[in-house]
Design a protein around this motif. Structure first.
Motif, PDB file in Angstrom:
ATOM      1  N   ARG A  60     -22.594 -16.851  25.332  1.00 40.19           N
ATOM      2  CA  ARG A  60     -21.991 -17.394  24.109  1.00 40.19           C
ATOM      3  C   ARG A  60     -21.198 -16.306  23.385  1.00 40.19           C
ATOM      4  NH1 ARG A  60     -23.125 -21.909  21.922  1.00 40.19           N
ATOM      5  NH2 ARG A  60     -23.115 -21.068  19.790  1.00 40.19           N
ATOM      6  N   TYR A  61     -20.638 -15.408  24.173  1.00 45.90           N
ATOM      7  CA  TYR A  61     -19.922 -14.263  23.614  1.00 45.90           C
ATOM      8  C   TYR A  61     -18.673 -14.666  22.834  1.00 45.90           C
ATOM      9  CZ  TYR A  61     -16.850 -15.047  27.618  1.00 45.90           C
ATOM     10  OH  TYR A  61     -15.994 -15.620  28.528  1.00 45.90           O
ATOM     11  N   ALA A  62     -18.135 -15.866  23.078  1.00 45.94           N
ATOM     12  CA  ALA A  62     -16.857 -16.264  22.476  1.00 45.94           C
ATOM     13  C   ALA A  62     -17.010 -16.916  21.115  1.00 45.94           C
ATOM     14  CB  ALA A  62     -16.102 -17.209  23.414  1.00 45.94           C
ATOM     15  N   VAL A  63     -18.250 -17.100  20.644  1.00 50.08           N
ATOM     16  CA  VAL A  63     -18.468 -17.768  19.360  1.00 50.08           C
ATOM     17  C   VAL A  63     -19.293 -16.866  18.444  1.00 50.08           C
ATOM     18  CG1 VAL A  63     -18.313 -20.068  20.386  1.00 50.08           C
ATOM     19  CG2 VAL A  63     -20.537 -18.920  20.250  1.00 50.08           C
ATOM     20  N   ASP A  64     -19.504 -17.336  17.222  1.00 46.24           N
ATOM     21  CA  ASP A  64     -20.325 -16.633  16.221  1.00 46.24           C
ATOM     22  C   ASP A  64     -19.675 -15.317  15.808  1.00 46.24           C
ATOM     23  OD1 ASP A  64     -22.250 -15.854  14.493  1.00 46.24           O
ATOM     24  OD2 ASP A  64     -23.910 -15.920  15.921  1.00 46.24           O
ATOM     25  N   ALA A  65     -18.566 -15.433  15.106  1.00 44.16           N
ATOM     26  CA  ALA A  65     -17.827 -14.243  14.673  1.00 44.16           C
ATOM     27  C   ALA A  65     -18.652 -13.354  13.749  1.00 44.16           C
ATOM     28  CB  ALA A  65     -16.529 -14.670  13.974  1.00 44.16           C
ATOM     29  N   GLY A  66     -19.494 -13.965  12.904  1.00 41.04           N
ATOM     30  CA  GLY A  66     -20.285 -13.166  11.981  1.00 41.04           C
ATOM     31  C   GLY A  66     -21.207 -12.191  12.707  1.00 41.04           C
ATOM     32  N   ARG A  67     -21.878 -12.683  13.740  1.00 42.68           N
ATOM     33  CA  ARG A  67     -22.773 -11.818  14.514  1.00 42.68           C
ATOM     34  C   ARG A  67     -21.998 -10.702  15.196  1.00 42.68           C
ATOM     35  NH1 ARG A  67     -24.211 -12.410  19.952  1.00 42.68           N
ATOM     36  NH2 ARG A  67     -23.340 -14.529  19.962  1.00 42.68           N
ATOM     37  N   HIS A  68     -20.854 -11.045  15.775  1.00 47.15           N
ATOM     38  CA  HIS A  68     -20.055 -10.034  16.473  1.00 47.15           C
ATOM     39  C   HIS A  68     -19.472  -9.008  15.503  1.00 47.15           C
ATOM     40  CE1 HIS A  68     -20.538 -11.791  20.354  1.00 47.15           C
ATOM     41  NE2 HIS A  68     -19.918 -12.915  20.037  1.00 47.15           N
ATOM     42  N   PRO A 244     -18.594 -20.681  28.707  1.00 42.15           N
ATOM     43  CA  PRO A 244     -17.395 -20.087  28.096  1.00 42.15           C
ATOM     44  C   PRO A 244     -16.128 -20.901  28.358  1.00 42.15           C
ATOM     45  CG  PRO A 244     -18.713 -18.400  29.151  1.00 42.15           C
ATOM     46  CD  PRO A 244     -19.272 -19.714  29.588  1.00 42.15           C
ATOM     47  N   TRP A 245     -16.064 -21.540  29.515  1.00 46.50           N
ATOM     48  CA  TRP A 245     -14.903 -22.393  29.790  1.00 46.50           C
ATOM     49  C   TRP A 245     -14.907 -23.613  28.870  1.00 46.50           C
ATOM     50  CZ3 TRP A 245     -10.667 -21.156  32.247  1.00 46.50           C
ATOM     51  CH2 TRP A 245     -10.691 -20.143  33.209  1.00 46.50           C
ATOM     52  N   LEU A 246     -16.080 -24.202  28.659  1.00 44.85           N
ATOM     53  CA  LEU A 246     -16.168 -25.346  27.754  1.00 44.85           C
ATOM     54  C   LEU A 246     -15.804 -24.943  26.336  1.00 44.85           C
ATOM     55  CD1 LEU A 246     -19.472 -26.969  29.083  1.00 44.85           C
ATOM     56  CD2 LEU A 246     -17.106 -27.675  29.539  1.00 44.85           C
ATOM     57  N   THR A 247     -16.256 -23.763  25.927  1.00 43.13           N
ATOM     58  CA  THR A 247     -15.896 -23.254  24.598  1.00 43.13           C
ATOM     59  C   THR A 247     -14.396 -23.030  24.491  1.00 43.13           C
ATOM     60  OG1 THR A 247     -18.042 -22.175  24.320  1.00 43.13           O
ATOM     61  CG2 THR A 247     -16.221 -21.356  22.968  1.00 43.13           C
ATOM     62  N   PHE A 248     -13.822 -22.448  25.529  1.00 41.86           N
ATOM     63  CA  PHE A 248     -12.385 -22.173  25.527  1.00 41.86           C
ATOM     64  C   PHE A 248     -11.580 -23.467  25.362  1.00 41.86           C
ATOM     65  CE2 PHE A 248      -8.473 -21.785  28.177  1.00 41.86           C
ATOM     66  CZ  PHE A 248      -7.778 -20.902  27.364  1.00 41.86           C
ATOM     67  N   VAL A 249     -11.971 -24.514  26.078  1.00 41.02           N
ATOM     68  CA  VAL A 249     -11.248 -25.784  26.009  1.00 41.02           C
ATOM     69  C   VAL A 249     -11.524 -26.499  24.693  1.00 41.02           C
ATOM     70  CG1 VAL A 249     -11.013 -28.073  27.052  1.00 41.02           C
ATOM     71  CG2 VAL A 249     -11.194 -26.045  28.512  1.00 41.02           C
ATOM     72  N   GLU A 250     -12.809 -26.559  24.319  1.00 41.25           N
ATOM     73  CA  GLU A 250     -13.188 -27.336  23.142  1.00 41.25           C
ATOM     74  C   GLU A 250     -12.661 -26.741  21.843  1.00 41.25           C
ATOM     75  OE1 GLU A 250     -17.390 -27.375  23.384  1.00 41.25           O
ATOM     76  OE2 GLU A 250     -17.494 -28.872  24.991  1.00 41.25           O
ATOM     77  N   GLN A 251     -12.605 -25.422  21.748  1.00 44.04           N
ATOM     78  CA  GLN A 251     -12.242 -24.792  20.481  1.00 44.04           C
ATOM     79  C   GLN A 251     -10.788 -24.334  20.412  1.00 44.04           C
ATOM     80  OE1 GLN A 251     -14.902 -22.339  18.389  1.00 44.04           O
ATOM     81  NE2 GLN A 251     -16.738 -23.063  19.421  1.00 44.04           N
ATOM     82  N   SER A 252     -10.026 -24.593  21.468  1.00 50.06           N
ATOM     83  CA  SER A 252      -8.610 -24.206  21.434  1.00 50.06           C
ATOM     84  C   SER A 252      -7.876 -24.900  20.302  1.00 50.06           C
ATOM     85  CB  SER A 252      -7.951 -24.504  22.781  1.00 50.06           C
ATOM     86  OG  SER A 252      -8.439 -23.644  23.775  1.00 50.06           O
ATOM     87  N   SER A 253      -8.144 -26.197  20.133  1.00 49.58           N
ATOM     88  CA  SER A 253      -7.462 -26.935  19.066  1.00 49.58           C
ATOM     89  C   SER A 253      -7.832 -26.396  17.691  1.00 49.58           C
ATOM     90  CB  SER A 253      -7.803 -28.425  19.154  1.00 49.58           C
ATOM     91  OG  SER A 253      -7.287 -28.985  20.340  1.00 49.58           O
ATOM     92  N   ALA A 254      -9.108 -26.097  17.510  1.00 49.97           N
ATOM     93  CA  ALA A 254      -9.540 -25.545  16.219  1.00 49.97           C
ATOM     94  C   ALA A 254      -8.880 -24.201  15.958  1.00 49.97           C
ATOM     95  CB  ALA A 254     -11.068 -25.406  16.199  1.00 49.97           C
TER      96      ALA A 254
END
Length: 432
Positions: A60-68, A244-254
């Motif tokens: 889940r490295y591509a999400v949770d900006a606060g933690r990163h 990560p691929w699902l995150t990449f596709v799902e959150q691209s629009s956001a």
């Protein structure tokens, strides 16, 4: 008597002066920002922190900006603004590619990344010189070490390159890979061209816009690119998994919605319509008509693709390749909804191919105007547009790079369309 070489040299000197005048509008500020940013590149910190997380097995490295951001601060790295998109909006192979840097400190990793970027810049310079050489797309041309060094130094002062260095971005690397693909195809190494494009598309989506060119002209390169992309994805899946691929596709629009009005989105027609009709955190629209804005975004993309497809079909049996490749390469920027000022680096090759084409010498004033627009530093645009959010028509100021890119596209499309009617009965230029 003036020789052809002297004439061509003078035209390129004029091009350099045009770029220099535009670049000088911000003084030394872009260079200062690049030097300061290169020490702690704020965009590279996303890639580095994500690679570190993936190295620990965190998919889940591509999400949770606060933690990163907390992790980055502990490392002494800059933190990034938190917005509605993902922390890292890149395809998973890009993160896997940086895993070798994950065990290092941020300072060491960013220094290596800067060194790799500069090597890519030299490669780009060498292939730009090859592209503008005599019969560049068909015959070998080896530029001298001195000429490669001089052009590399000149590119280091070009505002899009400075922006890339400031942020630690990927655009120089991607531009070098696309230029290497062009050169490989011109030298008859179509398999190598496909490998370059497949690898580039696995890191960022935008280089994939040149794939239709290869499908039309060099089918082996096109199929090799697809195979290379599939192999890279398959090879990285055991490390990343599907999430990560699902995150990449799902959150691209956001990610697009959050940043489409951001000031650095200067080379995107999508960004222009967002500022004028949709608005957001960084722009108040000229007319509050979000439906119209979305429709214009779709229509502009469809129109660009339709023009590219039509002229490609008409020119399918008509050499040369230069304007057609420039056409599709320009779309890497124009079709990107988030085309930052540093992505203008990808337009260096299309400009070089069109400007060096003797058959299009009448279009050089248009190309010089495009180069001027593309060379205006982001700092100048920010100053003219005022502090965010932009108001009404001031949002158009931030889209002058998109106008420059569109000018390149129009010149390329005109060249392709005109030539398609001059040699329609010739033999096919496609290599299978």
């Amino acid at each position: 008597m003036t020789t052809d070489v002297e004439v061509k040299t003078k035209t390129w000197v004029v091009a350099g002066l045009v770029a220099a005048v535009a670049a000088a509008s911000a003084g030394i500020e872009p260079a200062q920002n690049a030097v300061a940013g290169a020490r702690a590149p704020i965009d590279f910190v996303r890639d580095f922190t994500a690679a570190r997380a993936l190295g620990r097995g965190d998919r889940r490295y591509a999400v949770d900006a606060g933690r990163h951001n907390v992790e980055a601060a502990l490392e002494g790295a800059p933190t990034v603004p938190v917005h509605g998109g993902p922390y890292l909006p890149h395809p998973p192979p890009a993160t896997v590619a940086l895993l070798p840097l994950a065990p290092l400190s941020f300072n060491a990793a960013s220094t290596i990344w800067l060194a790799l970027t500069l090597v890519a810049l030299v490669s780009l310079a060498a292939n730009l010189l090859r592209a503008v050489g005599p019969e560049a797309s068909e015959a070998p041309h080896r530029p001298s070490v001195a000429s490669v060094g001089a052009l590399s130094a000149a590119l280091l002062l070009w505002p899009p390159v400075l922006h890339n260095l400031e942020k630690g971005q990927w655009s120089i690397l991607l531009a070098a890979m696309v230029a290497a693909a062009w050169r490989s195809a011109g030298a008859g190494r179509t398999g190598g061209a496909g490998l370059w494009i497949g690898a580039a598309a696995s890191l960022k989506v935008m280089p994939a816009t040149v794939w239709p060119f290869f499908m039309a002209r060099h089918r082996r390169a096109a199929w090799t690119a697809l195979v290379a992309l599939a192999v890279i994805i398959a090879a990285t899946l055991p490390l990343t998994g599907l999430s990560p691929w699902l995150t990449f596709v799902e959150q691209s629009s956001a990610n697009v919605r959050a940043l489409e009005t951001w000031y650095a989105n200067t080379a995107s027609l999508h960004g222009l319509f967002a500022r004028l009709f949709i608005g957001g955190a960084f722009a108040r629209p000229l007319v509050d008509a979000p439906v119209l804005g979305r429709v214009l975004q779709l229509i502009s993309n469809a129109a660009l693709l339709a023009v590219a497809v039509v002229v490609t079909w008409r020119q399918r049996r008509t050499p040369p390749d230069r304007p057609l490749f420039a056409l599709w390469a320009t779309l890497a920027v124009l079709l990107n909804p988030l085309a930052w000022a540093h992505t203008v680096v990808l337009l260096a090759l299309p400009f070089a191919l069109l400007f060096s084409d003797d058959d299009e010498s009448a279009q050089r004033p248009v190309l010089l105007a495009a180069l001027f627009l593309l060379s205006i530093p982001k700092e100048t645009l920010y100053r003219l547009a005022g502090s965010p959010p932009t108001e009404g028509l001031s949002g158009m100021i931030l889209s002058v790079h998109a106008l420059g890119a569109l000018s390149l596209f129009v010149v390329a499309a005109r060249a392709c369309y005109r030539r398609s009617g001059t040699d329609g009965g010739g033999s096919s230029a496609r290599s299978d």
